[in-house]
Design a protein around this motif. Structure first.
Motif: not given
Lengths: 384, 291
Positions: B1-26
């Motif tokens: 559980m702790e493992y997946f929570a840590q991975q979720a934090i990793n995912a949110i950080q990566l996703g936030a940056i992808y999203a910010l760049i994707a905004l420019g394309y869109s």
């Protein structure tokens, strides 16, 4: 979808001392990574090559038969890309008609270039490509006739590192993280796993990424859960600092061990505090210098204002072996040079003593270095 | 559980940056129906602008962020003025090729000025927190926070301001709307300014999170963010955000449960499946058929 990049092939004619018009010169091609992912590698190779050529030409050139012939350098930039490395090899051999080619350094470039050199029967020496496939024809399993290297192979390096972790560090569990899309790291990780497990160690996590990735948090979180004592990172110097920083930030305390892909001072500049204390396998160390090596170090430093890394040293040795073979051959003929190269039985270079025994892989030793307070510090020697 | 929570934090950080760049394309696609393939390289330029500004003047984080967004934004608007505007009535494919060309010019210009990868200075000292076995740093919180703030800000700008309304109007019909007095060129310039500015901000945050910056850093991330924009529904601002977070989550979670060698295979197969069922992306709308 892969985009072709504009990265021109810029032939630069090396500075020639004492080359009269019309006089013959021995042309040597240099196929290196001046732009792209690893410009530090190309720059070191180019510096060492130019140093070697200027020294030889200052002495009037090299004796071939009964006359002294100056050397001429033709440089091609392969941009650290496989397709471009092959194109540069083709251009150097066919269009510039070089006698022999030095480079490429990255295995991903050296393997395709070696196919061209072999097909066109032109001697090639890769200073730094450690992947077995550079000198071995994978379809037949036999060594290629015209392809040589100045460094040890990954098979040897993996054995050295596995034994170092087990016997010197006394750690029996390890994880690996590497670029699956890059030839040398991929081979090194798999060979390390084989030898480490064969010698009683346990690989608890074996994770990959692809070229250009900068976020390794998912893989590192997984490695952290497996709790290894050592993490093996056969990754190029641009990736290592990022991996090490992210690992420490996640609370990983394991030791980092790397391969010769680490061996440029750039890694210290980019790595910060986190990389301090890590170990890697290298081709030579400033600690165990011969006279040849000491002279090279001081010449290089006075010309470029910085210490040579092992790519520079290996490139210098590649040129040394090559000119030795050209002298022995006594004529500017590719086949004769190839024959003389394969018969080199004792050459004392900057990176130690070389001999070739029936293949393009030299028999030579390796060292283990540690990164300590911004320096590469010698730790151990390993002989074949 | 702790493992997946840590991975979720990793995912949110990566996703936030992808999203910010994707905004420019869109954003650019929404207004011009053109894909700005130079966007990944503008992202890279943002990281370098941050390096230059931070090493010249010891300014606070927010000031540097604003300067980076402005300088990258003006570069984006300049590219539009010089390279895209003359081709506005040319076939779509010419504009796309021009955009690819601009990206290559920028990347190779930077790589000739700075052939070596550069370490990014830390703009503030990063504190790590340990919450019941989960590692999270002040830098991660800042990256996620700033990204979300910029996304919400953009959404507000597009939906609630008159300029945003002008952008939406032009996106709806770029032939008729200028006849009604909306300054077409100005709106498009501002669109590029904002799009590139967000890309620059993403580059800066990315450079702080992964502090080795190089001329080639925008290529792979740029492509991935473009994919995120398409999956979310290109042209849709909220879609780009959703797409970015989904891509981050899928990439990280694939590694979390499967051998990491399969990451790209599984992650992108899944995205293809989404597009099969939702060909215009998750939040995209089918274009109006004009008869």
């Amino acid at each position: 979808m892969k985009i072709l990049r504009f990265a021109g092939i810029v032939p630069l004619i090396g500075l020639l001392a004492g080359c009269g018009s019309g006089a013959p010169s021995a042309k040597i091609g240099l196929n290196v990574e001046l732009t792209g992912e690893m410009p530090a590698v190309g720059a070191s190779a180019k510096n060492a090559a130019e140093l070697f050529i200027s020294q030889q030409n200052a002495a009037g050139g090299i004796p071939i038969g009964d006359q002294k012939v100056p050397l001429e350098l033709v440089i091609g930039d392969n941009a650290a890309k496989a397709d471009q490395a092959a194109a540069v090899a083709n251009k150097l051999i066919v269009q510039d008609d070089v006698l022999a080619m030095v480079g490429p350094n990255a295995s991903a470039c050296a393997i395709p270039a070696s196919e061209i050199a072999e097909a066109l029967k032109c001697p090639m020496i890769s200073p730094w490509s450690t992947n077995p496939k550079t000198t071995i024809d994978v379809t037949t399993g036999k060594p290629k006739d015209y392809v040589f290297r100045a460094c040890f192979t990954d098979t040897f390096q993996a054995r050295v590192l596995a034994k170092f972790v087990l016997n010197n560090l006394k750690k029996t569990s390890a994880a690996a993280l590497y670029d699956v899309a890059s030839e040398a790291p991929n081979g090194q990780a798999n060979l390390f796993r084989e030898t480490f497990e064969a010698n009683g160690g346990k690989i608890v996590a074996f994770e990959t990424y692809t070229t250009g990735d900068r976020d390794f948090s998912a893989q590192l979180t997984k490695i952290k859960a497996a709790n290894p004592a050592v993490i093996f990172l056969p990754c190029y110097y641009n990736d290592v600092p990022l991996i090490v920083q992210q690992a420490r930030r996640l609370g990983i305390t394991a030791d980092f061990v790397g391969s010769d892909t680490w061996s440029t001072p750039e890694i210290i500049k980019l790595g910060g505090d986190e990389i301090n204390g890590s170990y890697f396998c290298n081709h030579y160390s400033a600690k165990i210098l011969t006279d040849t090596a000491r002279k090279f170090m001081s010449d290089y430093k006075s010309r470029y204002g910085q210490d040579p890394d092992d790519i520079a040293a290996l490139t210098y040795d590649a040129f040394g072996i090559l000119t030795e073979a050209i002298k022995t051959a006594g004529k500017m003929d590719r086949q004769a040079v190839r024959g003389a190269l394969s018969k080199i039985s004792a050459y004392d270079g900057v990176t130690g003593s070389f001999k070739y025994e029936g293949s393009g892989d030299p028999v030579k030793s390796a060292v283990i270095l540690q990164i300590k307070d911004g320096q590469f510090v010698w730790v151990a020697n390993a002989t074949p | 559980m702790e493992y997946f929570a840590q991975q979720a934090i990793n995912a949110i950080q990566l996703g936030a940056i992808y999203a910010l760049i994707a905004l420019g394309y869109s954003l650019v696609y929404g207004v011009l129906t053109m894909i700005n393939f130079a966007h990944g390289d503008l992202f890279m330029v943002g990281a370098f602008f941050c390096l230059i500004i931070a090493s010249l003047f010891p300014l606070p984080f927010v000031v540097i962020l604003v300067l980076v967004m402005l300088s990258t934004g003006f570069l984006g608007a300049l590219i539009e003025r010089v390279a895209y505007r003359p081709l506005r009535s040319a076939p779509r494919v010419s504009a796309i090729i021009t955009a690819l060309g601009c990206g290559l010019v920028i990347e190779n210009l930077v790589s000739s000025l700075s052939p070596y990868a550069k370490p990014m200075p830390a703009l503030f000292s990063v504190t790590g927190y340990n919450l019941g076995g989960l590692s999270i740093s002040s830098l991660q919180i800042l990256i996620i926070g700033v990204s979300i703030l910029l996304m919400v800000g953009l959404d507000f700008f597009i939906r609630r301001t008159s300029f945003g309304m002008a952008m939406r109007a032009i996106s709806f019909d770029s032939r008729t709307v200028p006849l009604l007095g909306i300054p077409l060129n100005k709106v498009i310039s501002v669109t590029f300014l904002i799009g590139a500015g967000l890309g620059g901000a993403a580059g800066m945050l990315y450079g702080l999170a992964y502090p080795v910056i190089a001329a080639s850093m925008g290529v792979l991330v740029g492509w991935k963010a473009f994919i995120a924009a398409v999956v979310g529904g290109i042209g849709s601002i909220r879609g780009a955000v959703v797409g970015g977070f989904i891509l981050g989550l899928v990439e990280v979670m694939t590694v979390a449960v499967l051998p990491s060698t399969y990451r790209d295979l599984i992650a992108y197969s899944l995205l293809l499946v989404i597009l099969i069922f939702k060909p215009y992306g998750l939040l995209g709308k089918a274009p109006n058929q004009k008869v």
